[in-house]
Design a protein around this motif. Structure first.
Motif, short mmCIF file in Angstrom:
data_model
loop_
_atom_site.label_atom_id
_atom_site.label_comp_id
_atom_site.label_asym_id
_atom_site.label_seq_id
_atom_site.Cartn_x
_atom_site.Cartn_y
_atom_site.Cartn_z
N TYR A 211 0.84 -1.20 0.00
CA TYR A 211 0.00 0.00 0.00
C TYR A 211 0.87 1.26 0.00
O TYR A 211 0.63 2.20 -0.77
CB TYR A 211 -0.91 -0.01 1.23
N PHE A 212 1.91 1.28 0.85
CA PHE A 212 2.85 2.40 0.86
C PHE A 212 3.50 2.56 -0.51
O PHE A 212 3.56 3.68 -1.06
CB PHE A 212 3.93 2.19 1.92
N MET A 213 4.00 1.47 -1.06
CA MET A 213 4.69 1.54 -2.35
C MET A 213 3.74 1.97 -3.46
O MET A 213 4.09 2.78 -4.33
CB MET A 213 5.31 0.18 -2.68
N GLY A 214 2.52 1.42 -3.44
CA GLY A 214 1.56 1.76 -4.48
C GLY A 214 1.21 3.23 -4.47
O GLY A 214 1.26 3.91 -5.52
N MET A 215 0.84 3.77 -3.31
CA MET A 215 0.47 5.18 -3.23
C MET A 215 1.65 6.09 -3.55
O MET A 215 1.49 7.13 -4.21
CB MET A 215 -0.08 5.51 -1.83
N THR A 216 2.84 5.69 -3.12
CA THR A 216 4.03 6.47 -3.42
C THR A 216 4.29 6.53 -4.92
O THR A 216 4.57 7.61 -5.48
CB THR A 216 5.25 5.87 -2.70
N LEU A 217 4.19 5.40 -5.59
CA LEU A 217 4.48 5.36 -7.02
C LEU A 217 3.38 6.02 -7.85
O LEU A 217 3.66 6.59 -8.91
CB LEU A 217 4.70 3.91 -7.47
N ILE A 218 2.14 5.95 -7.38
CA ILE A 218 1.07 6.68 -8.08
C ILE A 218 1.37 8.18 -8.05
O ILE A 218 1.31 8.87 -9.08
CB ILE A 218 -0.30 6.39 -7.44
N GLY A 219 1.69 8.69 -6.85
CA GLY A 219 2.09 10.09 -6.76
C GLY A 219 3.34 10.36 -7.59
O GLY A 219 3.49 11.43 -8.18
N GLY A 220 4.25 9.38 -7.64
CA GLY A 220 5.47 9.52 -8.41
C GLY A 220 5.23 9.67 -9.90
O GLY A 220 5.95 10.40 -10.59
N MET A 221 4.22 8.98 -10.42
CA MET A 221 3.92 9.13 -11.85
C MET A 221 3.36 10.53 -12.12
O MET A 221 3.60 11.10 -13.19
CB MET A 221 2.93 8.05 -12.29
N GLY A 222 2.63 11.07 -11.15
CA GLY A 222 2.21 12.47 -11.30
C GLY A 222 3.40 13.40 -11.33
O GLY A 222 3.47 14.33 -12.15
N MET A 223 4.38 13.15 -10.45
CA MET A 223 5.60 13.94 -10.44
C MET A 223 6.36 13.78 -11.76
O MET A 223 6.88 14.75 -12.32
CB MET A 223 6.51 13.48 -9.29
N ALA A 224 6.45 12.55 -12.26
CA ALA A 224 7.18 12.29 -13.50
C ALA A 224 6.56 13.05 -14.67
O ALA A 224 7.27 13.57 -15.54
CB ALA A 224 7.20 10.79 -13.79
N SER A 225 5.23 13.13 -14.70
CA SER A 225 4.58 13.86 -15.78
C SER A 225 4.93 15.34 -15.71
O SER A 225 5.19 15.99 -16.73
CB SER A 225 3.06 13.67 -15.72
N PHE A 226 4.96 15.88 -14.48
CA PHE A 226 5.27 17.29 -14.33
C PHE A 226 6.74 17.56 -14.64
O PHE A 226 7.08 18.57 -15.27
CB PHE A 226 4.95 17.75 -12.90
N PHE A 227 7.63 16.65 -14.26
CA PHE A 227 9.04 16.83 -14.56
C PHE A 227 9.32 16.71 -16.06
O PHE A 227 10.24 17.35 -16.58
CB PHE A 227 9.88 15.82 -13.79
N SER A 228 8.54 15.88 -16.75
CA SER A 228 8.65 15.82 -18.21
C SER A 228 8.37 17.18 -18.81
O SER A 228 9.06 17.65 -19.72
CB SER A 228 7.67 14.78 -18.77
N PHE A 229 7.34 17.83 -18.27
CA PHE A 229 6.99 19.18 -18.71
C PHE A 229 8.12 20.16 -18.38
O PHE A 229 8.51 20.99 -19.21
CB PHE A 229 5.68 19.60 -18.05
N LEU A 230 8.66 20.06 -17.17
CA LEU A 230 9.73 20.97 -16.76
C LEU A 230 10.92 20.91 -17.70
O LEU A 230 11.52 21.93 -18.02
CB LEU A 230 10.21 20.62 -15.34
N SER A 231 11.28 19.71 -18.13
CA SER A 231 12.53 19.52 -18.87
C SER A 231 12.52 20.17 -20.24
O SER A 231 13.57 20.58 -20.74
CB SER A 231 12.84 18.02 -19.00
N ILE A 232 11.35 20.27 -20.88
CA ILE A 232 11.33 20.77 -22.26
C ILE A 232 10.40 21.96 -22.48
O ILE A 232 10.37 22.52 -23.57
CB ILE A 232 10.95 19.65 -23.25
N ALA A 233 9.65 22.35 -21.43
CA ALA A 233 8.65 23.41 -21.62
C ALA A 233 9.26 24.71 -22.12
O ALA A 233 8.72 25.36 -23.03
CB ALA A 233 7.89 23.64 -20.33
N ALA A 234 10.39 25.11 -21.52
CA ALA A 234 10.99 26.39 -21.91
C ALA A 234 11.38 26.40 -23.38
O ALA A 234 11.17 27.40 -24.10
CB ALA A 234 12.22 26.68 -21.03
#
Length: 398
Positions: A211-234
């Motif tokens: 449960y800890f790992m699942g919730m952490t990784l679900i939030g992590g995929m949200g972070m990964a999507s935002f970091f994808s945006f960060l890397s190339i948005a500019a």
């Protein structure tokens, strides 16, 4: 909300802003910095990767340290490292030096990523913790809305190194805040003995908790999507769509606005429907909006307003996913909250760093890579939720 909660949220939010401020304020400077150093786009993006790798990995040390020595000493140490590295970044003579100093900067910033989560868990659980976490997110949301704009305004008269001097000044303010306003929330009698075996035992417990790992990784995929945006948005917004640095900052702020507004409803929704149900529907909404953005792009629709509108919608759903999964992952781990917060933060940052590396390597100057990366994160998050739900006794209220 109680005055005590508001005060704590403001303090923790301002502390937690230090790391994001060093990222978001820096984004408008990346094209100019690459030009000044005479390096390709991909080389400048390594300054983000190095920051995130250190930002993620070093949380593994700050979390246990916070359980062993209390919450404030590791914060002091990390912020001093961050302050010195920020000044070094402003003076970096080459891109290689900047990449190395960004790594050191990330080492320091890691302290204000995990420890505030543990401070929340020291005092609150359940709905009250979610309410505090979302209010902290409200304060943190100021960073992506204002930091790029501040960065672009500083760049014009003073050049991109001024961004790092501004971050250094913000760090000094954070150190004063810890010294004079933030209470120590972990009493001496509740601290974990300083033993390396204790740390590894805690990690073993957490890795075995589906449960800890699942919730952490679900939030992590949200972070990964935002970091994808960060890397190339500019680069995407300024070079492909022709926006100025100031226009890019405003468009970037619009995306953050969706996260900021939605996060304020998370506590009330969790109280009414339960945290797991909120995550279920928010992940679904994020995945659908991301898939729609990809489908339209593949169909030949290349409209900036549509792109930004669907990114805004997706980030709104993430405003429910990220704080709720943070609280849910820590609920059962009060005695090792610092270590749990650190491990969760590390896993999420490493997912983000991996996303930056992959997206930067394949970026072709068009929006396709961005929308495909975000849609992939949505699909993986949905699958993770389904697996986590099957392995957990947590009920879902529809």
């Amino acid at each position: 909300m109680k005055p005590e909660l508001i005060k704590m949220a403001l303090m923790l939010g301002l502390l937690s802003c230090v790391g994001p401020f060093a990222i978001d304020m820096y984004l408008p400077a990346m094209p100019a910095m690459a030009e000044d150093y005479g390096v390709p786009t991909a080389m400048s993006q390594y300054t983000l990767v190095s920051f995130f790798v250190a930002f993620g990995v070093c949380q593994l040390f700050y979390g246990p340290a916070a359980d062993m020595f209390g919450r404030k000493p590791p914060l002091y140490f990390g912020l001093v490292v961050f302050l010195l590295a920020s000044v070094g970044c402003a003076l970096a003579p080459t891109i290689e030096w900047l990449i190395a100093l960004r790594f050191v900067q990330g080492m320091g910033a890691a302290s204000v990523m995990s420890i505030p989560r543990a401070i929340i868990r020291d005092r609150y659980t359940g709905t009250e913790a979610t309410r505090l976490m979302t209010t902290v997110m409200l304060v943190i949301s100021i960073s992506p809305m204002l930091a790029p704009l501040v960065g672009s305004l500083l760049m014009a008269p003073f050049g991109w190194p001024s961004v790092f001097y501004a971050v250094a000044l913000a760090t000094v303010a954070s150190l004063l805040l810890i010294r004079f306003a933030l209470p120590e929330t972990l009493p001496v009698q509740q601290r974990v003995p300083v033993k390396i075996t204790t740390m590894f035992d805690a990690f073993r417990v957490l890795f075995r908790d589906a449960y800890f790992m699942g919730m952490t990784l679900i939030g992590g995929m949200g972070m990964a999507s935002f970091f994808s945006f960060l890397s190339i948005a500019a680069f995407l917004y300024t070079e492909y769509y022709g926006l100025s640095p100031t226009q890019f900052s405003l468009a970037f702020a619009l995306n953050a606005l969706g996260f900021f507004v939605a996060s304020q409803f998370a506590a009330n929704l969790c109280e009414r429907f339960g945290g797991v149900a909120v995550v279920k529907w928010a992940v679904t909404g994020f995945t659908v909006s991301a898939a729609a953005n990809l489908a339209l792009n593949l169909a030949g629709v290349d409209d900036f307003a549509i792109l930004v509108g669907l990114l805004l919608l997706g980030n709104s759903f993430l405003g429910l996913v990220v704080p709720t999964t943070m609280v849910l992952s820590l609920d059962d781990h009060g005695p090792i909250a610092g270590t749990a917060a650190a491990l969760g933060g590390t896993l999420q940052m490493m997912l983000g760093a991996a996303a930056i590396g992959i997206v930067s390597a394949v970026f072709d100057g068009t929006p396709l890579i961005l929308v495909a990366a975000i849609a992939s994160c949505g699909v993986v998050a949905s699958l993770l939720f389904a697996v986590t739900l099957r392995q957990s006794a947590q009920p879902v209220v529809s």
